[in-house]
Design an enzyme around this catalytic site. Structure first.
Site, PDB file in Angstrom:
ATOM      1  N   LYS A 123       0.821  -1.180  -0.006  1.00 28.62           N
ATOM      2  CA  LYS A 123      -0.018   0.107  -0.049  1.00 28.62           C
ATOM      3  C   LYS A 123       0.886   1.280   0.019  1.00 28.62           C
ATOM      4  CE  LYS A 123      -4.044   1.859   2.531  1.00 28.62           C
ATOM      5  NZ  LYS A 123      -4.876   1.904   3.716  1.00 28.62           N
TER       6      LYS A 123
ATOM      7  N   SER B  31      -9.767   1.819   2.677  1.00 24.50           N
ATOM      8  CA  SER B  31      -8.972   2.679   1.737  1.00 24.50           C
ATOM      9  C   SER B  31      -7.898   1.450   1.088  1.00 24.50           C
ATOM     10  CB  SER B  31      -8.103   3.778   2.690  1.00 24.50           C
ATOM     11  OG  SER B  31      -7.347   3.051   3.834  1.00 24.50           O
TER      12      SER B  31
ATOM     13  N   SER C 238     -10.018  -0.541   6.951  1.00 22.87           N
ATOM     14  CA  SER C 238      -9.408  -0.383   5.518  1.00 22.87           C
ATOM     15  C   SER C 238      -8.615  -1.444   4.917  1.00 22.87           C
ATOM     16  CB  SER C 238      -8.494   0.837   5.677  1.00 22.87           C
ATOM     17  OG  SER C 238      -9.157   1.943   5.574  1.00 22.87           O
TER      18      SER C 238
END
Lengths: 92, 487
Positions: B79, B154, B178
């Site tokens: 990420k 996210s 997330s």
């Protein structure tokens, strides 16, 4: 509790943000609905800090180590001169 | 079956049996990226050259008979809020559009030490604020099952990459759901670890008391392997717990006999789609038929959790994001008349709307006259929620809930209505507030053809119990087939 109102201009100043008139209007409505949502909390008595005694925070020793080189750190700076970050004049 | 469709555990065995090489695995994943990335858009940055170089090294080490980690040579997506030395780490924000970290996050460093192959940096909501990956400054990511739908957020890029076969496993981060929500939306497995079990050093801070890096994979075994690699005490993170951790992957046990599953009625109420409730309860029933005990429990403060979450997370965010001032790194506005003017323009131009909303909310709840009414009460509620979970775990080993109230929604459907977007986090935020571990695992496809996630929550540091329960379910259904690797 009665609905609190957010003073957008004041909070924006604290947060170092600026909004033009149109944006401010949009934000005002959105922020108010968000505040209306979050302010619904039950009454609770203060019962001490939230800590986890089984897993306490552990600070590391305050010791100088060779971590990042100055030149490497400055590579990300928007403006650099003579090994220093350049900023607008701060003292009159 | 193509190599990119396989799990890390399968590829690990194949590499050792010389049925394939690490370079072949990496090439297969990058061929898949070339095939799917235009539609899916999972990555902000791809690092193919570095990946192939690393894979070549792994092949040499394997040929020389070196003993390597089971994750050696496995392609992993990271990420974009996890610092990677020499590789752009943008947090999907204009504010960090050019930020190349001079150091590695500890979790990422651990992947390198395992000889994993880094495919690139995965797209996300800006600064991890959002539930659909639509607030990214750079691009939108599509759900690989249906490109008209969001992958969740996210960590939407990480989830989409794993589901589509554009990475074998991935790292995400979870502040209010997330990792779990996008894992649920994309039909894969995701773990939000116990707070303090994975170092946050080098994770760009959103809400420091809630953030946690975690693993995502197509199977429970892959998730357990990756978690074993990244957990552990780190002196660079004062909140990292001083504990020893077992090899969760080697210890996996699919026997669910004797497992007690709590079903909190508050998580199956109004707002949760009936089809989602049914699918989660069917999964629980299957575990019950195979020896687990099911009991109803109550977590009465659940209804207030979202409110407390948005107060605490935004308060911490407003403080953490104060560092973005255009001075030392990241974006700086091009024209300014004074230092103050530079701050204002840099921040107003560099942050997107959702980040601004959170900063404004956080600044407001911490401001003079409002602190007691909002922040302090939210922190008290946090304690109450943690106490309710602790009491519930006296009578059960794990708690089962839906991961989300509904499956993946359409791109653009919720983006202009922050409240509607926030409401979707109702099943996941309590876990972060209480610092607990929780997993999302697929429990089938709904009538829209989209995956539905079941969440298993455990007491602090009970990851092995969660992995075992999830592995038990996965074994009972004959393995998960809800990723999009065959699409």
């Amino acid at each position: 509790m009665t609905a609190m109102k957010m003073d957008i201009a004041h909070v924006a100043k604290l947060a170092k943000l600026q909004f033009d008139e149109q944006e401010a209007q949009k934000f005002e409505g959105q922020m108010q609905s968000i505040i209306d949502m979050v302010e619904n909390l039950p009454p609770l008595s203060d019962s001490g800090a939230l800590i986890d005694p089984e897993n306490p925070m552990i600070m590391r020793e305050d010791k100088v180590t060779d971590h990042c080189k100055r030149d490497e750190l400055l590579k990300n700076a928007p403006q650099v001169q003579a090994g220093c970050v350049v900023v607008p004049k701060v003292v009159e | 079956m193509e190599l990119y469709q396989k799990t890390a555990a399968e590829l690990s065995k194949m590499l050792r049996n010389k049925e394939c090489s690490a370079v072949e695995v990496t090439k297969s994943v990058f061929d898949r990226i070339r095939q799917k990335e235009d539609t899916v858009g999972a990555y902000v940055t791809l690092t193919e050259d570095k990946a192939l170089e690393k894979a070549g090294e792994v092949d040499q080490k394997l040929a020389a008979g070196e003993e390597l980690s089971p994750l050696a040579g496995i392609p992993v997506g990271v990420k974009d809020n996890i610092c990677t030395q020499g590789i752009l780490t943008s947090c999907a924000s204009k504010m960090l559009y050019n930020f190349v970290p001079p150091y590695n996050a500890t979790a990422y460093d651990k992947l390198l030490k395992q000889d994993m192959v880094i495919t690139g940096k995965c797209n996300m909501d800006e600064f991890a604020m959002g539930s659909s990956t639509e607030t990214s400054y750079f691009k939108k990511t599509a759900n690989p099952h249906d490109p008209s739908r969001v992958p969740g957020g996210s960590s939407g890029g990480s989830a989409a990459a794993v589901s589509a076969g554009e990475a074998i496993v991935a790292l995400g981060s979870d502040t209010g759901g997330s990792i779990r929500q996008p894992a649920g939306f994309c039909g894969i497995v995701g773990l939000k670890p116990t707070y303090g079990s994975v170092s946050r050093y080098g994770l760009v801070a959103f809400a420091s008391s809630l953030d946690q890096i975690g693993p995502m994979g197509k199977s429970v075994a892959d998730t357990a392997m990756l978690y074993t690699a990244i957990c552990g005490r780190d002196p660079m993170d004062a909140t990292s717990a001083a504990r020893e951790y077992p090899d969760f992957y080697q210890n996996l046990n699919s026997n669910v006999k004797g497992l007690t599953i709590g079903i909190p009625k508050e998580y199956f109420g109004e707002g949760i789609e009936p089809e989602v409730k049914q699918m989660v309860m069917d999964a629980v029933k299957l575990l019950e038929q195979n020896g687990a005990t099911v009991k109803e429990i109550s977590l009465p403060s659940t209804g207030y959790a979202l409110n407390a979450y948005y107060i605490i997370a935004s308060a911490e965010a407003s403080s953490n994001l104060a560092r973005y001032d255009g001075v030392k790194y990241g974006y700086r506005t091009s024209e300014y008349t004074s230092l103050e003017d530079m701050y204002l323009k840099t921040r107003s131009e560099g942050f997107g709307d959702e980040v601004k909303r959170r900063i404004m909310l956080g600044t407001f709840v911490l401001s003079s006259g409002y602190y007691d009414a909002y922040y302090k009460r939210a922190k008290l509620l946090q304690k109450q929620i943690a106490a309710e979970f602790a009491a519930a775990f006296e009578g059960c080993d794990v708690i089962a809930t839906p991961t989300t109230p509904y499956s993946a929604f359409k791109l653009g459907e919720n983006i202009d209505d922050p409240l509607k977007m926030y409401a979707g986090d109702i099943c996941t935020v309590t876990v972060n507030i209480a610092g607990l571990p929780a997993m999302s695992l697929p429990c089938g496809m709904d009538s829209k053809g989209m995956p539905v996630g079941m969440q298993l929550i455990g007491p602090k540091f009970s990851e092995q119990t969660l992995f075992d329960a999830a592995f038990g379910y996965e074994s009972l259904v004959g393995g998960f087939t809800t990723s999009a690797v065959e699409k």
